[in-house]
Design an enzyme around this catalytic site. Structure first.
Site, PDB file in Angstrom:
ATOM      1  N   LYS A  12       0.887  -1.175   0.000  1.00  0.00           N
ATOM      2  CA  LYS A  12       0.000   0.000   0.000  1.00  0.00           C
ATOM      3  C   LYS A  12       0.917   1.215   0.000  1.00  0.00           C
ATOM      4  O   LYS A  12       1.634   1.468   0.963  1.00  0.00           O
ATOM      5  CB  LYS A  12      -0.876  -0.007   1.253  1.00  0.00           C
ATOM      6  CG  LYS A  12      -1.812   1.199   1.334  1.00  0.00           C
ATOM      7  CD  LYS A  12      -2.695   1.071   2.561  1.00  0.00           C
ATOM      8  CE  LYS A  12      -3.535   2.298   2.816  1.00  0.00           C
ATOM      9  NZ  LYS A  12      -4.098   2.279   4.173  1.00  0.00           N
ATOM     10  N   TRP A  13       0.884   1.969  -1.094  1.00  0.00           N
ATOM     11  CA  TRP A  13       1.803   3.106  -1.299  1.00  0.00           C
ATOM     12  C   TRP A  13       1.048   4.382  -0.963  1.00  0.00           C
ATOM     13  O   TRP A  13       0.151   4.783  -1.682  1.00  0.00           O
ATOM     14  CB  TRP A  13       2.248   3.102  -2.751  1.00  0.00           C
ATOM     15  CG  TRP A  13       3.203   4.156  -3.167  1.00  0.00           C
ATOM     16  CD1 TRP A  13       3.147   5.496  -2.907  1.00  0.00           C
ATOM     17  CD2 TRP A  13       4.369   3.973  -3.970  1.00  0.00           C
ATOM     18  NE1 TRP A  13       4.194   6.149  -3.485  1.00  0.00           N
ATOM     19  CE2 TRP A  13       4.964   5.232  -4.152  1.00  0.00           C
ATOM     20  CE3 TRP A  13       4.970   2.854  -4.574  1.00  0.00           C
ATOM     21  CZ2 TRP A  13       6.122   5.414  -4.908  1.00  0.00           C
ATOM     22  CZ3 TRP A  13       6.117   3.035  -5.323  1.00  0.00           C
ATOM     23  CH2 TRP A  13       6.686   4.306  -5.477  1.00  0.00           C
ATOM     24  N   ASP A  14       1.440   4.988   0.129  1.00  0.00           N
ATOM     25  CA  ASP A  14       0.714   6.139   0.658  1.00  0.00           C
ATOM     26  C   ASP A  14       1.440   7.441   0.326  1.00  0.00           C
ATOM     27  O   ASP A  14       2.632   7.450  -0.033  1.00  0.00           O
ATOM     28  CB  ASP A  14       0.617   5.960   2.185  1.00  0.00           C
ATOM     29  CG  ASP A  14      -0.588   6.646   2.801  1.00  0.00           C
ATOM     30  OD1 ASP A  14      -1.200   7.491   2.126  1.00  0.00           O
ATOM     31  OD2 ASP A  14      -0.907   6.339   3.966  1.00  0.00           O
ATOM     32  N   ASP A  36     -10.229   7.839   3.595  1.00  0.00           N
ATOM     33  CA  ASP A  36     -10.007   7.478   5.002  1.00  0.00           C
ATOM     34  C   ASP A  36     -11.310   7.537   5.783  1.00  0.00           C
ATOM     35  O   ASP A  36     -11.346   7.182   6.963  1.00  0.00           O
ATOM     36  CB  ASP A  36      -9.000   8.435   5.647  1.00  0.00           C
ATOM     37  CG  ASP A  36      -7.571   7.997   5.366  1.00  0.00           C
ATOM     38  OD1 ASP A  36      -7.376   6.875   4.869  1.00  0.00           O
ATOM     39  OD2 ASP A  36      -6.650   8.788   5.628  1.00  0.00           O
TER      40      ASP A  36
END
Ligand code: DGJ
Length: 668
Positions: A401-403, A473
């Site tokens: 998961k690339w945030d 989110d």
């Protein structure tokens, strides 16, 4: 063009013209699709069409300045079977003197007539994809990101329509394949057409073209729907799957994911993650993801970003014991990273303070206590790529998961001349693309999810390199219904990750039904979930697995929207099967019966309609056998014709607050 009666008197023929490539200067006063400055200060591109050629599905128009050595190529690729035209542009300096591109959109569209409405999103963190339609009667509408990434504020696309609905009316649309600063301008000209520009934002943008150099603007995928927004959404989803998504995973359903973020935030450790993993496996998760908190000195968001080595206090024996257990439980293991960032309190920043965007004379402003690494510096990109490569090579990690949790400020780089600073926004995006491209090449079997504080990197540029998007989110189910609806207009359902979390306003079945409308994930603290809740989740996940190809690959029909209706209803159709979800947030005036006309069915066929039981928590603690559970869940059935369901409708009973229903229809 017909002359205007009474002569020119302030009218500009250029402004009156619907153009494919308007350029600043001449007598254009509308917003133009490009602006150049030649070395001698001349700032208009006066061109003729030098030539054009067709090569298969690709048409190229070559424009050439009548005096200066600048060529602009306009490309049109017709994806006839998918009903989309892809457009992009390239500028080439054919001479010796430098030329500055100060604005260079990807495409321009002139829509004849008036009465258009422009649709886009207004959003922010935890409130993405709030869609609006506004009349285009006067002036310009500008939808733009100047944050260095797509961001939550608005979306890199245009949608123009004339009172279209889900099923009726003409819709013209186009989405930009780019993850950086973008700009969409929709201008109501006084000359009976609306002009649309879409491409890289020209705010703080200059690209120097030296001798022989060229610059290509990113692609736009554009289409037309004669049957409303529904036609648009489904055409774009089909196109995305065939032409944009990574080919290796485009046709595969996404796994059921468990993510630890909402349950544990930064407080992760090996023992507690194993406990979570055991519960996740029990309920049927296929991919276990450990989110933030596993690396460096990451106990909160003040430290650790940049130090991508495993925290020895939390994982004394590395990640191996956790990964082995996850695999033993029959799941894949995934992990969170935020590679473009660094905390001041990190070893990376202490050893390379010159690796961040900064002005020598200014304080570096922080966002979420972090600063941005200079992705325009090839050394930084190479370092980060190798670091994440090492993490992936040394550990059996199947998913990333690339945030990205802040926007760029102090847009200056130690490795560029100050005259080049205005190119940094664009170069950052290219650095990001270079890195994800390299990692995908080195690790072709790893699944990547794009996240930027939720839905801040949802765009057709990122879609080329990522297998899914973290939508928002905000995981409150009621809010999610509107976020998911807004998302679905131009982005594919498969990419819409949706977790069931502990946000408790609604019942577990309402929350799960809401997440089943996208690619299902679970973000609850399973360690504190009751046995009955775990059993309910397991049951619903089992059922989702059966119907997920219909949701992830089916045609989408937004049947009712809480924007104007008492309930929200959505339907997916794939071949002989269809699934339907409806949500009632609040009962009003005792009304509990609803009739919803379905779509996309075969009117001459009979359908078996199965109303799924809600499986509300009944206190059952034991895990029953899968088949028995599925039989139990499949509740009342009836049979109706497609014609009846589409013309009369499906009768539903929804009552109380936060009620929802899930129906499966199968052709007899
Ligand atoms: C923002 C993301 O959107 C969340 O899902 C989570 O990954 C946090 N960052 C972690 O810091």
């Amino acid at each position: 063009m017909e002359p205007i009666e009474g002569g020119m008197a302030y009218h500009s023929d250029y402004d009156r013209m619907m153009e494919e490539c308007s350029s600043f200067g001449c007598q254009r006063y509308k917003e133009t699709s490009m602006k150049v400055t030649f070395a001698d200060g001349v700032r208009d591109f006066r061109y003729k069409v030098k030539e054009w050629f067709v090569d298969g599905e690709l048409l190229t128009l070559v424009l050439e300045d009548i005096y200066y050595p600048l060529q602009v190529k306009l490309f049109y690729r017709v994806h006839e079977d998918l009903d989309i035209i892809e457009r992009w542009r390239e500028a080439e300096n054919m001479g010796d003197e430098p030329i500055d591109l100060e604005s260079f959109y990807s495409a321009e569209y002139s829509m004849p007539g008036d009465g258009y409405q422009s649709m886009n999103c207004n959003g922010t963190w935890i409130s993405e994809f709030k869609t609006f339609s506004e009349p285009v009667d006067c002036g310009k509408k500008v939808y733009e990101s100047t944050r260095g990434a797509t961001a939550h504020v608005t979306s890199p696309y245009f949608i123009l329509h004339q009172n279209a609905t889900e099923e009726t009316g003409e819709v013209f649309y186009g989405a930009l394949a780019y993850s950086g600063n973008f700009k969409v301008v929709v201008e109501a000209t006084p000359y009976d057409y609306v002009n649309v520009l879409i491409g890289i934002s020209d705010t703080d943008f200059v690209w120097h073209l030296n001798r022989g150099e060229s610059f290509a603007a990113p692609a736009v995928y554009a289409g037309y729907s004669a049957d409303g927004f529904g036609g648009m959404s489904n055409t774009m989803s089909r196109f995305a799957r065939k032409k944009v998504m990574p080919a290796s995973t485009a046709d595969q359903v996404l796994p059921i994911l468990y993510n630890s973020w909402e349950a544990m935030t930064f407080d992760v450790n090996c023992t507690q993650q194993i406990l979570l993993a055991e519960k996740a496996a029990q309920i049927g998760a296929e991919l276990f993801v450990m989110d933030d908190g596993w690396f460096g000195k990451r106990n909160d968001d003040f430290a650790g970003l940049g130090d991508w080595d495993i925290n020895p206090q939390k994982f004394p024996n590395g990640l191996t014991p956790l990964i082995d257990r996850v695999k033993e439980l029959g799941m894949k293991f995934g992990i969170w990273i935020e590679p473009e960032m660094v905390n001041k309190d990190s070893d990376l920043y202490r050893s390379h303070p010159e690796w961040v965007y900064r002005y020598e004379t200014r304080e570096i402003l922080e966002g979420r206590n972090q600063i941005m690494l200079d992705m325009t510096n090839p050394e930084v990109v190479a370092y980060l790529t190798d670091t994440i490569d090492k993490l992936l090579s040394e550990n059996d990690i199947a998913y990333i998961k690339w945030d990205m949790n802040r926007s760029i400020s102090e847009c200056a780089s130690a490795c560029h001349d100050s005259l080049d600073y205005k190119s940094i926004w664009y170069r950052h995006t290219q650095g990001f693309y270079d890195m994800i491209r390299a990692l995908r090449n080195r690790h072709p079997n790893v699944e990547f999810e794009a996240c930027a504080s939720g839905g801040g990197r949802v765009d057709y540029g990122a879609m080329q390199y990522f297998d899914e998007f973290w939508t928002s989110d905000n995981t409150d189910a009621l809010d999610r219904l509107s976020i998911q609806e807004g998302y679905s207009y131009l982005y594919p359902i498969k990419y819409m990750r949706a977790w069931v979390t502990d946000k408790h306003r609604a019942s577990l079945s309402f929350r799960t039904h809401c997440s089943m409308c996208g690619s299902l994930g679970i973000g609850m603290n399973l360690n504190s979930a009751s046995p009955a809740e775990l059993e309910q989740l397991r049951t619903m996940i089992l059922r989702y697995k059966e119907i997920r190809p219909i949701v992830q690959f089916g045609e989408l029909y937004r049947l009712k929207s809480l924007k104007q209706d008492e309930i929200q209803a959505v339907q997916y159709v794939l071949g002989e099967e269809s699934v339907f979800f409806a949500f009632l947030p609040q009962q009003f005036r005792c009304k509990s019966h609803f009739l919803v006309k379905l779509r996309g069915l075969d009117e001459n066929a009979m359908y078996r309609i199965c109303f799924e039981d809600k499986q509300e928590i009944k206190g059952s603690a034991h895990m029953s056998a899968d088949q028995a559970v599925l039989e139990m869940v499949k509740g009342k059935t009836s049979h109706k014709s497609g014609a009846y369901l589409m013309n009369n409708g499906l009768e539903l009973k929804l009552s109380g607050d936060y009620d929802s229903i899930f129906v499966v229809l199968t052709k007899d």
